[in-house]
Write an enzyme that holds these catalytic residues in place. Structure first.
Site, PDB file in Angstrom:
ATOM      1  N   TRP A 154       8.066  -8.912  -8.944  1.00 56.38           N
ATOM      2  CA  TRP A 154       7.736 -10.018  -8.035  1.00 56.38           C
ATOM      3  C   TRP A 154       7.941 -11.382  -8.681  1.00 56.38           C
ATOM      4  CZ3 TRP A 154       4.216 -13.284 -10.061  1.00 56.38           C
ATOM      5  CH2 TRP A 154       3.390 -12.782 -11.072  1.00 56.38           C
ATOM      6  N   CYS A 200      -7.071   7.727 -13.171  1.00 59.00           N
ATOM      7  CA  CYS A 200      -7.811   6.649 -13.854  1.00 59.00           C
ATOM      8  C   CYS A 200      -6.943   5.588 -14.503  1.00 59.00           C
ATOM      9  CB  CYS A 200      -8.703   7.229 -14.958  1.00 59.00           C
ATOM     10  SG  CYS A 200      -9.594   8.712 -14.498  1.00 59.00           S
ATOM     11  N   GLY A 243       0.791  -1.234   0.000  1.00 59.68           N
ATOM     12  CA  GLY A 243       0.000   0.000   0.000  1.00 59.68           C
ATOM     13  C   GLY A 243       0.816   1.273   0.000  1.00 59.68           C
ATOM     14  N   ALA A 244       2.144   1.164  -0.194  1.00 65.38           N
ATOM     15  CA  ALA A 244       3.000   2.350  -0.081  1.00 65.38           C
ATOM     16  C   ALA A 244       2.715   3.391  -1.167  1.00 65.38           C
ATOM     17  CB  ALA A 244       4.478   1.940  -0.107  1.00 65.38           C
ATOM     18  N   HIS A 260      -7.618   1.672 -15.902  1.00 62.79           N
ATOM     19  CA  HIS A 260      -8.248   1.693 -17.233  1.00 62.79           C
ATOM     20  C   HIS A 260      -7.238   1.883 -18.357  1.00 62.79           C
ATOM     21  CE1 HIS A 260     -12.425   1.283 -16.060  1.00 62.79           C
ATOM     22  NE2 HIS A 260     -12.161   2.058 -15.038  1.00 62.79           N
ATOM     23  N   ASP A 304      10.639   4.514  -6.224  1.00 66.10           N
ATOM     24  CA  ASP A 304       9.882   3.272  -6.058  1.00 66.10           C
ATOM     25  C   ASP A 304      10.791   2.052  -6.204  1.00 66.10           C
ATOM     26  OD1 ASP A 304       7.702   1.596  -5.627  1.00 66.10           O
ATOM     27  OD2 ASP A 304       7.091   1.597  -7.722  1.00 66.10           O
ATOM     28  N   THR A 336       6.674  -1.058   2.897  1.00 65.66           N
ATOM     29  CA  THR A 336       5.855  -2.263   3.032  1.00 65.66           C
ATOM     30  C   THR A 336       6.614  -3.505   2.560  1.00 65.66           C
ATOM     31  OG1 THR A 336       4.854  -1.690   0.916  1.00 65.66           O
ATOM     32  CG2 THR A 336       3.632  -1.112   2.902  1.00 65.66           C
TER      33      THR A 336
HETATM   34 CA    CA Z   1       5.800   0.405  -4.983  1.00 60.59          CA
END
Ligand code: CA
Length: 740
Positions: free
Chosen positions: A438, A654, A219-220, A658, A349, A283
């Site tokens: 991941w 958005c 949720g970071a 989307h 990130d 996280t």
């Molecule tokens: Ca991230």
């Protein structure tokens, strides 16, 4: 390519207006024990998931089973099964296919214990199947709501389970950790592990270690504070919790992390800034690896929240521990042992959440074996650390990068100044999808190589304009429209596709160099499986499962799949037959935001478990057709100024669900062809009032003005008509004269 990139892309405003929900296709009621009595369930006296600590400790010696997420505690994803080999590959075919109950992305690695497969699909649904036939034994649906889907960054995915002493453990998307009865799927205990008023999610696999089940959270991007918790497997009672960043007042939490924060971490944060209100991030949403030799748990810690360190921690200049770190804690108590920070004061990130694996490499004195932990995190360096001490043994770039030129003698990255100062917009490579994400890597002790699914996708970063405050549901601290052009640039969609890519990379961790690479046109291909028959299995975004020669990268076998695979294959054996399983579906980050990179939108396939065996002659289901009529539903609206405003708001709110440029890969509705765009009133009902919130399309009327949502509609309609101009869609038929 990089200069061109700057003009072409930039998804800094990767924000979500909606929760990436849409449970439309999920109305089918789940039936437990449907169909005829499965063979496995019929053996009523037989215990299920009878997995003891001793069995987990020796998982690598039971290659017929797949007892933990990564195949064994060391998570090397290397199997010593050899019945599937170069000689038998030509006969490897479909053994069975199981259709999961719900569509969207599937990322899990199944677990197999004594002939039963336990696996998760989208929406955290758990399935127990007969591993020989795919016959359903039970299904458990924790019923994650569409509104909860709104809290996720990256689709309602789940990567796996843990099993222990008759129980199956699942982390649920809305923050629950649940223990299920392995025989029935009934809930034994259920814990809410997060503050559900905050945008926490769980997508990672729990791990079980000595009567404790360990889980983190995510949720970071949206603003939370990371931590990891160990619960008692029997009772669900909390045993220890380790926070990864300080609390806003730098006061003790009453947790095992308190001591190291007072001693080391608190001083690496300033006293003000967005981290004090938005959680700071850090996280642990994927890698949690038990090092049984050193009796410690290795935690992969995520990015800062917000990403932009100048906003997160404006007065400080510290490293912001333990962001983007590999952190070792005592398995029994959670007490700090050591850490290595891959990206001090993370700005981009650059999570260190990526899969880690443990192995002995000849890096000791005179080439003696030395136990190491290896990770290829988002930032593009491959790290080899001494597992006992955390000492950095090597760090080498495994991809092209623009943010750093190497690692200095203190183990810190040598940054390119502009990447952090952002005096001008800066094209950062790797972008936030990471040089590796991941998707699990594997290690073959025979070749000594690590097999990494790598990604290439850059991103333009720029500071927000102080005169034009950010209006985005994401909380990353960058200008949300940075780099986004109003028109698809020269070179068109083809040009955009050329921006991205990836590879299957065979990496020599001793020499710190690549041995071979197989390139891909699209990033986010699947995780890897290594076997002692010298094969590497990987699924790719072209929709096939491929076997490669582990020494050379030669492609030696391939079989088509249905849907978009991204998970890692695994293998097991029952009754003397070896099976290879891969999951496929349609979803996850790349399919949702980067629809533009796919040749054509596909329908949202249900998740599937696809299992191969030698002599298998099963047939795959036909892919669904995307039968959406590509026709604008409204005449063009507004002028360039309005479209530019709409672009910015779309990018900020958005596109994560989307799709960039309002182009969907088919996971969620392509808004360009949606009837909702036909009128102001229809648009408002859904976008502002939240008429579809149960499906995850949460209304935004409380934070965007009507003028703003109107601008988004004008932009979406423009994107539809631009597609007509490119010959990719058809204009609606002109109304006949008599119709009036
Ligand atoms: Ca991230």
């Amino acid at each position: 390519m990089i200069n061109q990139t700057k003009l072409l892309i930039g998804t800094v405003g990767l924000a979500l207006l909606v929760g990436c929900g849409d449970k439309e296709a999920t109305v089918t009621a789940l039936t437990e024990n449907a169909g005829s009595e499965p063979a496995v369930a019929a053996e009523a006296s037989r215990p299920m998931a009878e997995v003891s600590q001793a069995r987990l400790d020796n998982a690598a010696e039971q290659p017929e089973q797949w007892l933990t997420y990564g195949g064994s505690y060391d998570e090397t994803r290397h199997s010593t099964l050899t019945k599937v080999n170069r000689d038998t590959l030509p006969e490897l075919g479909i053994g069975w296919v199981y259709d999961m109950k719900k569509p969207r992305g599937v990322e899990a690695t199944p677990i197999v214990v004594d002939g039963v497969m336990y696996v998760t699909g989208s929406w955290s649904v758990v399935y127990a199947l007969d591993a020989r036939t795919g016959e359903e034994i039970w299904v458990y649906d924790p019923e994650v709501s569409g509104e909860d889907a709104a809290k996720g960054c990256c689709d309602v995915v789940n990567r796996g389970l843990a099993v222990y002493e008759g129980k199956v453990f699942v982390g649920v998307f809305d923050g629950r950790l649940e223990a299920l009865d392995a025989k029935t799927g009934d809930v034994i205990w259920s814990n809410v592990t997060v503050d559900q008023s905050k945008p926490y999610t769980i997508t990672g696999a729990p791990r079980v270690i000595k009567d404790k089940v360990i889980i983190g959270n995510g949720g970071a991007e949206l603003g939370v504070r990371g931590y990891v918790t160990a619960y008692d497997t029997d009772t669900g009672d909390l045993v220890w919790r380790f926070y990864t960043v300080p609390n806003p007042n730098k006061e003790p939490d009453g947790a095992i992390s308190d001591e190291i924060f007072a001693k080391l971490a608190n001083e690496t944060w300033g006293d003000t800034g967005a981290w004090t209100t938005d959680g700071g991030g850090g996280t642990v949403w994927d890698a949690i690896v038990y090092d049984h030799v050193n009796d410690q748990v290795l935690l992969g810690v995520g990015n800062g929240s917000p990403w932009n360190a100048a906003i997160r921690d404006p007065e400080g200049n510290g490293d912001n521990l333990f962001l983007s770190s590999i952190l070792a804690v005592d398995a029994d108590t959670g007490a700090y042992k050591w850490h290595y920070q891959t990206t001090p004061r993370d700005m981009w990130d650059y999570t260190a959440t990526q899969p880690m694996l443990l192995a002995d490499l000849p890096l000791g004195v005179d080439g003696a074996p030395r136990r190491v932990v290896m990770q290829a995190p988002k930032n593009g360096f491959f790290y080899v650390l001494d597992a006992a001490s955390g000492e950095l043994l090597s760090a080498d770039a495994f991809t092209d990068m623009t943010w750093a030129t190497g690692i200095d003698e203190n183990g810190r990255p040598i940054e390119v100044p502009g990447a952090r100062s952002l005096d001008e917009d800066f094209v950062v490579l790797p972008g936030p999808t990471g040089a590796h994400n991941w998707h699990p890597m594997s290690y073959n002790p025979d070749t000594g190589l690590v097999y990494i699914p790598t990604n290439v996708w850059p991103l333009v970063y720029s500071h927000p304009d102080p005169d034009d405050p950010i209006k985005s549901n994401w909380n990353i601290g960058y200008r949300e429209d940075a780099g986004w052009p109003l028109e698809i640039p020269a070179g068109g969609i083809e040009g955009l596709r050329e921006m991205g890519g990836g590879s299957l990379l065979a990496w020599d961790p001793v020499k710190g160099e690549a041995r071979w690479a197989v390139p891909f046109p699209v990033p986010f291909n699947g995780g890897t499986l290594s076997t002692s028959s010298g094969l590497i299995f990987q699924a790719n975004k072209a929709g096939e499962l491929v076997a490669y020669d582990a020494e050379t990268g030669e492609r030696v076998w391939a079989h088509g799949l249905v849907g978009g695979p991204g998970a890692a294959p695994m293998t097991y054996e029952v009754d003397g037959e070896q099976y290879v399983t891969i999951l496929s579906g349609w979803g996850s980050t790349i399919a949702m935001v980067y629809g533009v990179v796919f040749e054509e939108a596909v329908a949202a396939e249900t998740g599937r478990v696809i299992t191969f065996k030698i002599g298998g002659d099963g047939v795959l289901p036909k892919p669904l057709e995307n039968g959406i009529a590509r026709t604008p539903k409204s005449d063009p609206i507004g002028n360039e100024a309005l479209h530019t405003e709409g672009l910015k708001l779309f990018a900020g709110n958005c596109q994560w669900c989307h799709g960039a440029f309002a182009i969907s890969s088919g996971v969620l509705p392509d808004l360009r062809w949606s009837a909702m765009t036909s009128s102001d009133a229809a648009w408002d009902t859904v976008v502002r009032d939240g008429a579809l919130s149960a499906r995850g399309m949460v209304g935004v009327g409380d934070r965007l003005t009507k003028e703003e949502t109107d601008a988004i509609r004008a932009y979406v309609v423009k994107q539809a008509w631009d597609a007509v101009a490119r010959g990719e869609a058809t204009a609606p038929a002109a109304p006949s004269v008599s119709a009036n």
